[in-house]
Scaffold this motif. Structure first.
Motif, short mmCIF file in Angstrom:
data_model
loop_
_atom_site.label_atom_id
_atom_site.label_comp_id
_atom_site.label_asym_id
_atom_site.label_seq_id
_atom_site.Cartn_x
_atom_site.Cartn_y
_atom_site.Cartn_z
N ILE A 41 4.01 -1.15 3.73
CA ILE A 41 3.15 0.02 3.60
C ILE A 41 4.08 1.22 3.57
N ALA A 42 4.00 2.01 2.52
CA ALA A 42 4.86 3.19 2.39
C ALA A 42 4.00 4.44 2.39
N ALA A 43 4.63 5.55 2.79
CA ALA A 43 3.89 6.82 2.83
C ALA A 43 4.83 7.95 2.45
N THR A 44 4.26 8.99 1.83
CA THR A 44 5.06 10.16 1.46
C THR A 44 4.16 11.37 1.26
N ASN A 45 4.73 12.54 1.47
CA ASN A 45 4.01 13.78 1.16
C ASN A 45 4.51 14.39 -0.15
N ARG A 46 5.41 13.65 -0.80
CA ARG A 46 5.96 14.13 -2.07
C ARG A 46 5.14 13.60 -3.25
N ASN A 47 5.27 14.28 -4.39
CA ASN A 47 4.68 13.80 -5.63
C ASN A 47 5.71 12.88 -6.27
N LEU A 48 5.55 11.57 -6.09
CA LEU A 48 6.56 10.62 -6.53
C LEU A 48 6.70 10.58 -8.04
N LEU A 51 5.80 -0.05 -5.40
CA LEU A 51 5.10 0.44 -4.21
C LEU A 51 3.66 0.87 -4.53
N ASN A 52 3.45 1.33 -5.74
CA ASN A 52 2.16 1.92 -6.11
C ASN A 52 1.15 0.84 -6.54
N VAL A 53 1.13 -0.27 -5.79
CA VAL A 53 0.18 -1.35 -6.09
C VAL A 53 -1.23 -0.91 -5.72
N PHE A 54 -1.35 -0.32 -4.53
CA PHE A 54 -2.68 0.12 -4.08
C PHE A 54 -2.50 1.50 -3.43
N PRO A 55 -2.62 2.57 -4.22
CA PRO A 55 -2.44 3.91 -3.65
C PRO A 55 -3.67 4.38 -2.87
N VAL A 56 -3.42 5.06 -1.78
CA VAL A 56 -4.49 5.67 -0.97
C VAL A 56 -4.15 7.14 -0.83
N VAL A 61 0.85 -1.19 0.00
CA VAL A 61 0.00 0.00 0.00
C VAL A 61 0.88 1.24 0.00
N LEU A 62 0.55 2.21 -0.84
CA LEU A 62 1.25 3.49 -0.87
C LEU A 62 0.28 4.58 -0.43
N ILE A 63 0.55 5.19 0.72
CA ILE A 63 -0.32 6.24 1.27
C ILE A 63 0.27 7.59 0.90
N LEU A 64 -0.53 8.40 0.21
CA LEU A 64 -0.09 9.71 -0.27
C LEU A 64 -0.90 10.80 0.42
N GLY A 65 -0.24 11.86 0.81
CA GLY A 65 -0.96 12.95 1.46
C GLY A 65 -0.01 13.96 2.05
N GLU A 66 -0.57 15.15 2.30
CA GLU A 66 0.24 16.22 2.86
C GLU A 66 0.66 15.87 4.29
N THR A 67 1.63 16.64 4.79
CA THR A 67 2.08 16.48 6.17
C THR A 67 0.91 16.72 7.12
N GLY A 68 0.76 15.80 8.08
CA GLY A 68 -0.26 15.97 9.10
C GLY A 68 -1.62 15.43 8.75
N THR A 69 -1.75 14.72 7.64
CA THR A 69 -3.07 14.20 7.24
C THR A 69 -3.39 12.86 7.90
N GLY A 70 -2.43 12.26 8.59
CA GLY A 70 -2.70 11.01 9.32
C GLY A 70 -2.29 9.76 8.58
N ASP A 76 7.80 5.30 6.32
CA ASP A 76 7.29 6.67 6.29
C ASP A 76 8.31 7.56 5.59
N GLU A 77 7.82 8.59 4.92
CA GLU A 77 8.67 9.52 4.17
C GLU A 77 9.55 8.77 3.17
N ILE A 78 8.97 7.84 2.44
CA ILE A 78 9.73 7.01 1.49
C ILE A 78 10.39 7.86 0.41
N GLY A 79 9.82 9.02 0.12
CA GLY A 79 10.38 9.90 -0.90
C GLY A 79 11.73 10.47 -0.53
N GLU A 80 12.11 10.38 0.76
CA GLU A 80 13.40 10.91 1.22
C GLU A 80 14.53 9.89 1.10
N MET A 81 14.20 8.66 0.72
CA MET A 81 15.22 7.60 0.70
C MET A 81 16.25 7.87 -0.40
#
Length: 702
Positions: free
Chosen positions: A528-535, A552-557, A415-424, A490-495
């Motif tokens: 489960i990965a998450a990022t606030n970046r536009n990958l 990672l983008n198998v099931f984006p949320v 699962v790839l969780i996308l959203g701004e900082t602080g969205t949970g 978390d913050e996978i875009g920073e890797m």
């Protein structure tokens, strides 16, 4: 006429009785020298006398004792007289082969090539008479008498010398036997002393002192080194060494002592262990290929090294190397070397066992601590675990999220969780895990932005002891910790890019390898990965691997920002009021219409996390049971900033928001009153965002 020419038969008999009695009482070299001086010189006319021991297997001889009045005037007498010479020198080979005395001219000997006898000629010696010395019918030495006159020894004198040589042989044999007994007694005393010293040894440093002090006294060694087998028994390395200070800091020497040697490639090491006894290593005769340490010997003109095995019972521990003088005689020290190496091996074995026990104890304590951490981690997960019912929100946007979660939670899909900082995003990840078949195992979180780039690999995959500087013990990584559970990145875009390929392999192959490890570890982990970046943009810019993105983008949320689901704000406010009223200890039961209106009109660039902190701050500032004012100190600033810059992008809002918080905190990033606490993010993440958004001191302090 010579004295012996006038001796009658009875006087000759008296002479032999006197010689016999004298030689029987002789026990050391001084006694024999006194006998020669006071007995033989009264009978024969000679100035100097020397007795040599023959090393027939080696084909050499060396002076055992001498009484030289004339030749010892030479300034290099000791160096010349006590040098080891070949038996086939034209003199001693003749003495050894003849049953009778041998008379030779010094001039003729020099003319035949014995140039080392020039010093005899210079001292006035003209003639030499020699006789071999026997014990039990075997030649073991020779005696020579030096005269300043030619023809000084008559036939009668020579026959007399032949008779007396039997007594001299017995005396010399007795002296050798006594010296051997004294040597054995000394060796026993030394070994007993060494045994007592090594029995007290508990540490590497203590063993070093014992070897350094005792062995230098025993063998006059110049330096030493100990190589021991590694735990894998297939390699070995230096355990300790003693060299001069200049060598110690030499970079090449540092390479030698820090190198890990492979047993099968080090023929010196294996031959010493196979022999099991002390051997002489003459560096010029060593065969290629040579290990680094032997190359170092040759390069630094180290001619001779003694190597001896260090073994306890049938267990080969390693080797002891002693650098000795070029003239060191191993034969005279052979048994003592064996005894000493045995004592050192016992002490070394005890130290290694003790270090191993300490290491195992430390490892057990580390595992115990790790298990306690895992327990605490699991308890925290259970305590803070969220079902869907715990996620606050009844808006259309959140109902859509709940529907997605119900579709994916019961599977093992990534699962790839996308959203701004602080969205949970972490809240959603926990909800997925807690509703999955893996809920009874851990969900392990890794914040890719909070770790230095050089530590992320160790954090994910673990490392073996000694695999890099600072790796003092083995550590299991988050993949292993999350086995049969969930790994939340978390913050996978920073890797970093270089690590993304290793992560991709771990996800695809379901196997990892610890840093410094020698084997593959199978893992069963849900990602489960998450990022606030536009990958997608990150992929286009070359900062994120496309193959990892698609994996990672198998099931984006996509989590909506709070400004897009303001219908949920009243419910969220009630939830946070109840939470903080309890923790803070204030009975705040409601919020005024004015304050709620302010909350609903605010754009919430920090999303739910910002709302949470605003409610906490408002409760702290409120007197009574009703929140009358919503403390939004940044709303006006944001409005003004938008008017001035016109930057209505997410990054723009985020930058302005962070600057305003930093201003309120007087530029302080971490600590109880720092901006990171107010923003609800790790200070490392805040530093990363400040760098990314280009926030400088001038933005904060003007």
């Amino acid at each position: 006429m010579n004295v012996t020419e006038n001796l009658h038969r009875s006087e000759v008999i008296d002479l032999f009785v006197s010689v016999s009695e004298a030689t029987v009482s002789i026990r050391n070299k001084n006694d024999l020298v006194s006998f020669i001086q006071y007995k033989l010189k009264n009978i024969f006319q000679f100035s100097d006398l020397a007795i040599s021991r023959y090393n027939i297997p080696k084909g050499t001889f060396k002076v055992f004792l001498e009484h030289c009045d004339k030749t010892n005037q030479h300034p290099d007498f000791n160096a010349i007289a006590y040098e080891e010479y070949p038996l086939k020198d034209g003199l001693h080979d003749k003495i050894m082969e003849s049953e009778n005395t041998v008379v030779l001219s010094v001039d003729s000997l020099i003319a035949s090539g014995m140039k080392h006898l020039v010093f005899l000629q210079n001292a006035g010696i003209k003639e030499i008479v020699g006789i071999r010395l026997l014990q039990n019918g075997e030649v073991f030495g020779g005696m020579v008498l030096l005269s300043e006159e030619e023809g000084a020894f008559t036939v009668l004198q020579r026959r007399l010398i032949e008779k007396i040589s039997n007594y001299i042989s017995s005396a010399v044999a007795n002296i050798i036997a006594n010296e051997e007994i004294q040597k054995r007694d000394k060796e026993k005393s030394i070994l007993l002393s060494l045994s007592n010293e090594t029995a007290k040894v508990k540490t590497k440093e203590e063993l070093f002192l014992v070897i350094s002090e005792k062995l230098k006294d025993l063998f006059s060694i110049l330096s030493f080194g100990i190589i021991v087998k590694d735990r894998d028994t297939q390699t070995h390395r230096f355990f300790m060494f003693e060299v001069d200070d200049s060598t110690k800091i030499d970079s090449e020497f540092q390479t030698v002592i820090n190198h890990q040697y492979i047993n099968s490639n080090d023929l010196i090491f294996t031959s010493i262990l196979n022999t099991g006894t002390p051997i002489v290593l003459e560096t010029e005769k060593l065969e290629e290929p040579l290990p680094l340490y032997a190359q170092f010997w040759k390069k630094n003109n180290i001619q001779k090294v003694i190597g001896t095995a260090l073994s306890v019972a049938d267990d080969d521990i390693g080797c002891l190397f002693l650098r000795v003088e070029d003239d060191f005689d191993i034969n005279s020290s052979y048994d003592l070397l064996k005894g000493v190496s045995s004592q050192i091996a016992i002490a070394l074995s005890n130290i290694i066992s003790n270090e191993k026990n300490q290491s195992q104890l430390k490892e057990i304590l580390n595992y115990k601590e790790q298990l306690e951490n895992e327990k605490a981690y699991l308890q925290e997960e259970i305590t803070s675990g969220n079902r869907y019912a715990d996620i606050i929100g009844g808006s259309i946007e959140m109902k859509s999220i709940f529907h997605l979660l119900s579709q994916v939670a019961c599977t093992n899909s990534t699962v790839l969780i996308l959203g701004e900082t602080g969205t949970g995003k972490e809240l959603i990840a926990r909800a997925i895990h807690n509703s999955s078949p893996r809920k009874n195992n851990l969900m392990v979180k890794v914040n890719c932005a909070a770790l230095p780039a050089n530590l992320i690999e160790s954090e994910l995959f673990g490392h073996e002891k000694g695999s890099f500087t600072g790796a003092f013990e083995r550590r299991i990584g988050k993949f292993e910790l999350a086995h049969k559970g969930t790994l939340f990145l978390d913050e996978i875009g920073e890797m970093p890019l270089e690590l993304q390929v290793k992560l991709l392999r771990a996800i695809q192959e379901k196997e990892i390898e610890r840093i410094g490890g020698k084997g593959i570890l199978k893992t069963d982990v849900r990602i489960i990965a998450a990022t606030n970046r536009n990958l997608i943009n990150e992929v286009k810019e070359g900062r994120f691997r496309s193959d990892l993105y698609y994996r990672l983008n198998v099931f984006p949320v996509h989590l909506p920002p709070l400004k897009n689901r303001k219908d949920d704000i009243p419910e969220l406010v009630n939830y946070f009021m109840a939470k903080f009223s309890k923790t803070i200890g204030k009975e705040v039961k409601g919020i005024s219409k004015k304050a709620m209106t302010e909350l609903l009109q605010y754009d919430w660039p920090g999303n739910v996390r910002e709302l949470e902190h605003v409610i906490e701050r408002s409760i702290l500032m409120t007197e009574g049971s009703l929140i009358k004012d919503a403390f939004l100190p940044y709303r006006e600033t944001f409005s003004d900033h938008k008017k001035e810059t016109g930057d209505r992008t997410i990054a723009g809002f985020e930058k302005s928001y962070i600057i305003d918080v930093l201003k309120q905190c007087n530029g302080k990033v971490f600590g109880p009153s720092g901006a990171a606490v107010i923003l609800g993010i790790p200070h490392t993440t805040l530093h990363s965002k400040m760098k990314k958004l280009g926030i400088t001191k001038s933005d904060i302090f003007g």
